[in-house]
Design a protein around this motif. Structure first.
Motif, PDB file in Angstrom:
ATOM      1  N   PHE A   1       0.843  -1.189   0.000  1.00  0.00           N
ATOM      2  CA  PHE A   1       0.000   0.000   0.000  1.00  0.00           C
ATOM      3  C   PHE A   1       0.881   1.242   0.000  1.00  0.00           C
ATOM      4  O   PHE A   1       1.940   1.254   0.627  1.00  0.00           O
ATOM      5  CB  PHE A   1      -0.905  -0.009   1.244  1.00  0.00           C
TER       6      PHE A   1
ATOM      7  N   HIS B   1      -1.672  -3.204   5.947  1.00  0.00           N
ATOM      8  CA  HIS B   1      -2.924  -2.553   5.550  1.00  0.00           C
ATOM      9  C   HIS B   1      -3.467  -1.647   6.652  1.00  0.00           C
ATOM     10  O   HIS B   1      -4.001  -0.569   6.376  1.00  0.00           O
ATOM     11  CB  HIS B   1      -3.976  -3.602   5.162  1.00  0.00           C
TER      12      HIS B   1
ATOM     13  N   HIS C   1      -1.784   1.709   6.515  1.00  0.00           N
ATOM     14  CA  HIS C   1      -2.310   2.436   5.356  1.00  0.00           C
ATOM     15  C   HIS C   1      -3.667   3.069   5.700  1.00  0.00           C
ATOM     16  O   HIS C   1      -3.906   4.241   5.404  1.00  0.00           O
ATOM     17  CB  HIS C   1      -2.434   1.471   4.173  1.00  0.00           C
TER      18      HIS C   1
END
Length: 160
Positions: free
Chosen positions: A6, A145, A148
């Protein structure tokens, strides 16, 4: 790009991210490859003197300053991460850590358009969990994730 990588560019600085306290993942080491626009800051005697004066005693490998969590927070609190910096966070301490061979500052590459070729593979191979390039906005890339999502929720996207 894989679904486990990401990236983006936000309106923030590395100091703001470090000072926020709730955005970063767990990490053991920060490698500062560029400090205030100076590449390989660990090889610069003036930089090392300035760090020592602030009570920061980093390890150095191939010009990168290797800091633990407390030293990175101290560097931020005394104004050392004022912009033009590139910092890589690793999940484990590695005295032989070598930063990404290319530059990642937003002055050179806009992560809203995509990261540099090879960054994802390098991050996986090196154990880097987050890479930051500070300048006109903050480029970031992560294999996490949750990081992010937190960055996107906390900071606005940067525009060219």
């Amino acid at each position: 790009m894989s679904d486990r990588f990401f990236f983006g560019r936000i309106q923030a600085s590395i100091a703001e991210i470090v000072d926020s306290g709730d955005v970063l993942p767990d990490y053991e080491m920060a490698a500062v490859a560029v400090l205030e626009g100076q590449e390989r800051p660990g090889e610069e005697p003036a930089v090392r003197r300035r760090l020592r004066a602030e009570g920061i005693l980093p390890t150095e490998n191939r010009g990168a300053l290797l800091l633990d969590l407390a030293e990175l927070e101290r560097a931020s609190s005394v104004g050392l991460l004022a912009g033009g910096d590139e910092v890589f966070l690793a999940g484990e301490w590695n005295e032989e850590f070598e930063p990404f061979p290319g530059r990642i500052s937003p002055d050179l590459v806009d992560f809203n358009e995509g990261p540099p070729l090879g960054l994802e593979e390098w991050m996986i191979d090196s154990g880097c969990v987050v890479a930051f390039g500070d300048g006109a906005g903050l480029n970031y890339a992560t294999t996490n994730h949750e990081v992010h999502e937190r960055l996107g929720a906390r900071f606005k996207p940067a525009k060219r």
